[in-house]
Design a protein around this motif. Sequence first.
Motif, PDB file in Angstrom:
ATOM      1  N   UNK A  21       2.208   0.293  10.962  1.00  0.00           N
ATOM      2  CA  UNK A  21       1.015   0.559  10.157  1.00  0.00           C
ATOM      3  C   UNK A  21       0.383  -0.786   9.800  1.00  0.00           C
ATOM      4  N   UNK A  22      -0.902  -0.914  10.092  1.00  0.00           N
ATOM      5  CA  UNK A  22      -1.615  -2.180   9.926  1.00  0.00           C
ATOM      6  C   UNK A  22      -2.836  -1.950   9.048  1.00  0.00           C
ATOM      7  N   UNK A  23      -3.043  -2.852   8.090  1.00  0.00           N
ATOM      8  CA  UNK A  23      -4.192  -2.727   7.191  1.00  0.00           C
ATOM      9  C   UNK A  23      -5.473  -3.228   7.869  1.00  0.00           C
ATOM     10  N   UNK A  24      -6.604  -2.755   7.366  1.00  0.00           N
ATOM     11  CA  UNK A  24      -7.891  -3.214   7.856  1.00  0.00           C
ATOM     12  C   UNK A  24      -8.049  -4.711   7.616  1.00  0.00           C
ATOM     13  N   UNK A  25      -7.553  -5.205   6.503  1.00  0.00           N
ATOM     14  CA  UNK A  25      -7.625  -6.645   6.209  1.00  0.00           C
ATOM     15  C   UNK A  25      -6.898  -7.452   7.280  1.00  0.00           C
ATOM     16  N   UNK A  66      -3.860   2.310  12.015  1.00  0.00           N
ATOM     17  CA  UNK A  66      -4.521   1.859  10.798  1.00  0.00           C
ATOM     18  C   UNK A  66      -3.900   2.535   9.582  1.00  0.00           C
ATOM     19  N   UNK A  67      -3.729   1.786   8.516  1.00  0.00           N
ATOM     20  CA  UNK A  67      -3.136   2.337   7.301  1.00  0.00           C
ATOM     21  C   UNK A  67      -3.985   3.509   6.803  1.00  0.00           C
ATOM     22  N   UNK A  68      -3.340   4.541   6.264  1.00  0.00           N
ATOM     23  CA  UNK A  68      -4.062   5.751   5.838  1.00  0.00           C
ATOM     24  C   UNK A  68      -5.233   5.470   4.895  1.00  0.00           C
ATOM     25  N   UNK A  69      -5.080   4.536   3.981  1.00  0.00           N
ATOM     26  CA  UNK A  69      -6.160   4.262   3.032  1.00  0.00           C
ATOM     27  C   UNK A  69      -7.373   3.590   3.677  1.00  0.00           C
ATOM     28  N   UNK A  70      -7.203   3.031   4.877  1.00  0.00           N
ATOM     29  CA  UNK A  70      -8.298   2.360   5.573  1.00  0.00           C
ATOM     30  C   UNK A  70      -8.945   3.229   6.663  1.00  0.00           C
TER      31      UNK A  70
END
Length: 88
Positions: free
Chosen positions: A4-8, A77-81
């Motif tokens: 899982x990878x963040x948008x940042x 992509x991380x769920x919040x992104x």
Amino acid sequence: MARVISLEEVKKHRRKSSVWIIIHNDIYDVSKFLEEHPGGEDALMDYAGKDGTQGFEDVGHSDDARELLKKFKIGTLSPEDRTKDITP
């Protein structure tokens, strides 16, 4: 399990030595594909570090291209992104 990878984190990969693109909320490292891309490296660099789903779908990639894409997948992509996905 997919990484899982963040948008940042994705946004940090916008240079030719490290090009990450989001397509359908999955993350692809296409750095090694820049010179081979039939549309030229600029087509990929336009989406470096961001969501390229719409551009990918607008071109109408073949089933072979979609299959090739799988080998570049490095995570999701991380769920919040995540954004609303576009159906292929």
